[in-house]
Scaffold this motif. Structure first.
Motif, PDB file in Angstrom:
ATOM      1  N   PRO A   1      33.372 121.661  82.300  1.00  0.00           N
ATOM      2  CA  PRO A   1      33.526 121.402  81.580  1.00  0.00           C
ATOM      3  C   PRO A   1      34.749 122.899  80.660  1.00  0.00           C
ATOM      4  O   PRO A   1      36.012 122.681  80.531  1.00  0.00           O
ATOM      5  CB  PRO A   1      33.252 121.316  80.061  1.00  0.00           C
ATOM      6  CG  PRO A   1      30.983 122.317  80.799  1.00  0.00           C
ATOM      7  CD  PRO A   1      31.070 122.988  81.881  1.00  0.00           C
TER       8      PRO A   1
ATOM      9  N   GLU B   1      32.844 113.655  76.227  1.00  0.00           N
ATOM     10  CA  GLU B   1      32.340 114.101  77.233  1.00  0.00           C
ATOM     11  C   GLU B   1      30.914 114.359  77.958  1.00  0.00           C
ATOM     12  O   GLU B   1      30.455 114.312  78.763  1.00  0.00           O
ATOM     13  CB  GLU B   1      33.549 115.812  77.907  1.00  0.00           C
ATOM     14  CG  GLU B   1      35.371 115.453  77.872  1.00  0.00           C
ATOM     15  CD  GLU B   1      35.434 114.371  78.825  1.00  0.00           C
ATOM     16  OE1 GLU B   1      35.206 114.818  79.849  1.00  0.00           O
ATOM     17  OE2 GLU B   1      36.521 113.277  78.854  1.00  0.00           O
TER      18      GLU B   1
ATOM     19  N   LYS C   1      29.510 111.734  78.302  1.00  0.00           N
ATOM     20  CA  LYS C   1      28.884 110.614  80.304  1.00  0.00           C
ATOM     21  C   LYS C   1      28.297 111.675  80.752  1.00  0.00           C
ATOM     22  O   LYS C   1      28.183 111.401  82.041  1.00  0.00           O
ATOM     23  CB  LYS C   1      30.749 110.973  80.152  1.00  0.00           C
ATOM     24  CG  LYS C   1      32.044 110.308  80.199  1.00  0.00           C
ATOM     25  CD  LYS C   1      33.080 110.645  80.459  1.00  0.00           C
ATOM     26  CE  LYS C   1      34.368 109.617  79.443  1.00  0.00           C
ATOM     27  NZ  LYS C   1      35.883 110.208  80.385  1.00  0.00           N
TER      28      LYS C   1
ATOM     29  N   TRP D   1      30.225 119.739  86.921  1.00  0.00           N
ATOM     30  CA  TRP D   1      30.686 118.584  85.203  1.00  0.00           C
ATOM     31  C   TRP D   1      32.080 120.681  85.009  1.00  0.00           C
ATOM     32  O   TRP D   1      32.785 120.469  84.664  1.00  0.00           O
ATOM     33  CB  TRP D   1      30.371 119.218  84.682  1.00  0.00           C
ATOM     34  CG  TRP D   1      30.567 118.581  82.701  1.00  0.00           C
ATOM     35  CD1 TRP D   1      31.523 117.434  83.019  1.00  0.00           C
ATOM     36  CD2 TRP D   1      30.412 118.900  82.080  1.00  0.00           C
ATOM     37  NE1 TRP D   1      31.815 117.594  81.620  1.00  0.00           N
ATOM     38  CE2 TRP D   1      30.964 118.483  80.685  1.00  0.00           C
ATOM     39  CE3 TRP D   1      29.225 119.613  81.613  1.00  0.00           C
ATOM     40  CZ2 TRP D   1      30.511 118.009  79.825  1.00  0.00           C
ATOM     41  CZ3 TRP D   1      29.095 120.408  80.601  1.00  0.00           C
ATOM     42  CH2 TRP D   1      29.633 119.141  78.887  1.00  0.00           C
TER      43      TRP D   1
END
Length: 86
Positions: free
Chosen positions: A19, A67, A70, A17
């Motif tokens: 971020p 986000e 998800k 991921w």
């Protein structure tokens, strides 16, 4: 799938991921906290809010809830898969 295998899959999802684009190894503490939250929480929106709070506290940066949601669905899918096999 045992808990160890499940946790390894969760770690892989969270590392991918990334971020804040700092690299897979930059989130060890946050990943540990999120994995504990996956074990404790069962609803995607609750987990998403927790993920958002964990990362915001550590990095003083905000991640859009969408986000986090998800990722929470992916994490909970692994958890559901692991618990359905036991």
């Amino acid at each position: 799938m045992d808990i160890r295998e499940m946790n390894l899959k969760l770690v892989m999802i969270l590392q991918e991921w990334d971020p804040f684009n700092i690299g897979e190894e930059g989130y060890d503490g946050e990943i540990e906290d999120v994995i504990q939250s996956v074990h404790d929480l069962h609803h995607p929106s609750d987990l998403a809010k927790k993920i958002q709070a964990i990362y915001e506290e550590s990095f003083d940066q905000w991640i859009p809830l969408q986000e986090c949601t998800k990722v929470s669905y992916k994490l909970l899918a692994v958890k559901m898969d692991a618990t359905s096999q036991t």
